[in-house]
Design a protein around this motif. Structure first.
Motif: not given
Ligand SMILES: [Zn+2]
Ligand SMILES: [Zn+2]
Length: 258
Positions: A47-52, A45, A81, A75, A84, A25
């Motif tokens: 810990r964080r949204d994989y889309r981020e 997943r 999504d 995914a 996206s 990060e």
């Protein structure tokens, strides 16, 4: 820059664990992944949204470093999504053909290139991700492999040694780093001549950390079936700085966020 261990197992997973994977990060909450071995996507997943996750950087094309690109790709392409986001995927030379063969084994050659914007990096490249300069350094292992140097805009360097025998190349790449994350796959150094070896012991990782003059040594790619106390003692015999064994969820922070 903050690095979180998502998985640290060698090629056979720890009980309940995951293979190679680290969440990095950087500025403004931006994030990327370093390696994506089996088990890593689920740990991400948690810990964080994989889309981020804006990118994945792969050290080398071994299963324990790449296999969870498949669930990650599903995914991104068939999840709720789908389509996206399309993260970057930075991988060594030969990766495009390799990923086609990998998912082609179950009839979906385009799975990974459809989900990720794939580019093959070369030695000497610098990739900018989340305010972090990412530099691959070729190191000797089985097949093309790169240590990955991370230098935060706000200061601080973390070097991930990937897999490989003890080498001058890794010592140079890691010189003066705040943190060296080095593999310690073996209980004892391999008996083969050094030029034919592919992995390190904890003692060799400690010697390398001392040679590179790093601030902290984190032993990774080490099985929960090895004795952790023995590994720590072996590394500490050569390296006077802080030594620890990578653990899922451990974080390493350097510099200011930039
Ligand atoms: Zn490995
Ligand atoms: Zn490997």
């Amino acid at each position: 820059m903050r690095l979180t261990v998502l998985g640290k197992s060698p090629a056979w997973t720890d009980a309940g664990g995951a293979c190679s994977g680290y969440l990095v990060e950087g500025v403004e909450g931006r994030a990327f992944l370093l390696d994506c071995g089996n088990g890593v996507f689920g740990k991400l997943r948690a810990r964080r949204d994989y889309r981020e996750v804006e990118a994945v950087v792969v050290s080398h094309l071994h299963g324990d470093h790449v296999l969870d690109l498949a669930p990650f790709a599903y995914a991104l392409t068939v999840g709720p999504d789908a389509g996206s986001v399309r993260p970057a995927l930075h991988a060594p030379a030969g990766a495009a053909a390799f990923f086609r063969r990998l998912a082609g084994a179950w009839g979906d050659e385009e799975l990974i290139p459809r989900a990720f914007a794939l580019s093959e990096y070369e030695a000497g490249d610098q990739i900018e991700l989340a305010g972090v300069a990412v530099r691959p350094h070729p190191v000797p292992h089985y097949g093309p492999t790169n240590a990955i140097e991370l230098e935060a805009r706000g200061g601080g360097r973390i070097v991930f040694g990937a897999d490989g025998r003890s080498s001058e190349r890794l010592a140079v790449a890691a010189a003066g780093a705040d943190v060296l994350i080095a593999e310690a796959t073996l209980a004892e150094p391999e008996a083969a001549p050094l030029s034919e070896r592919g992995h390190m012991s904890a003692a060799e990782a400690g010697e390398l950390a001392a040679r590179a003059g790093v601030g902290r040594l984190v032993l990774t790619h080490i099985s929960d079936e090895l004795d952790p106390g023995r590994a720590l003692a072996a590394a500490a015999a050569a390296f006077a700085g802080t030594v620890e064994i990578a653990a899922e969820g451990s974080t390493y922070e350097t510099g200011d966020p930039g």
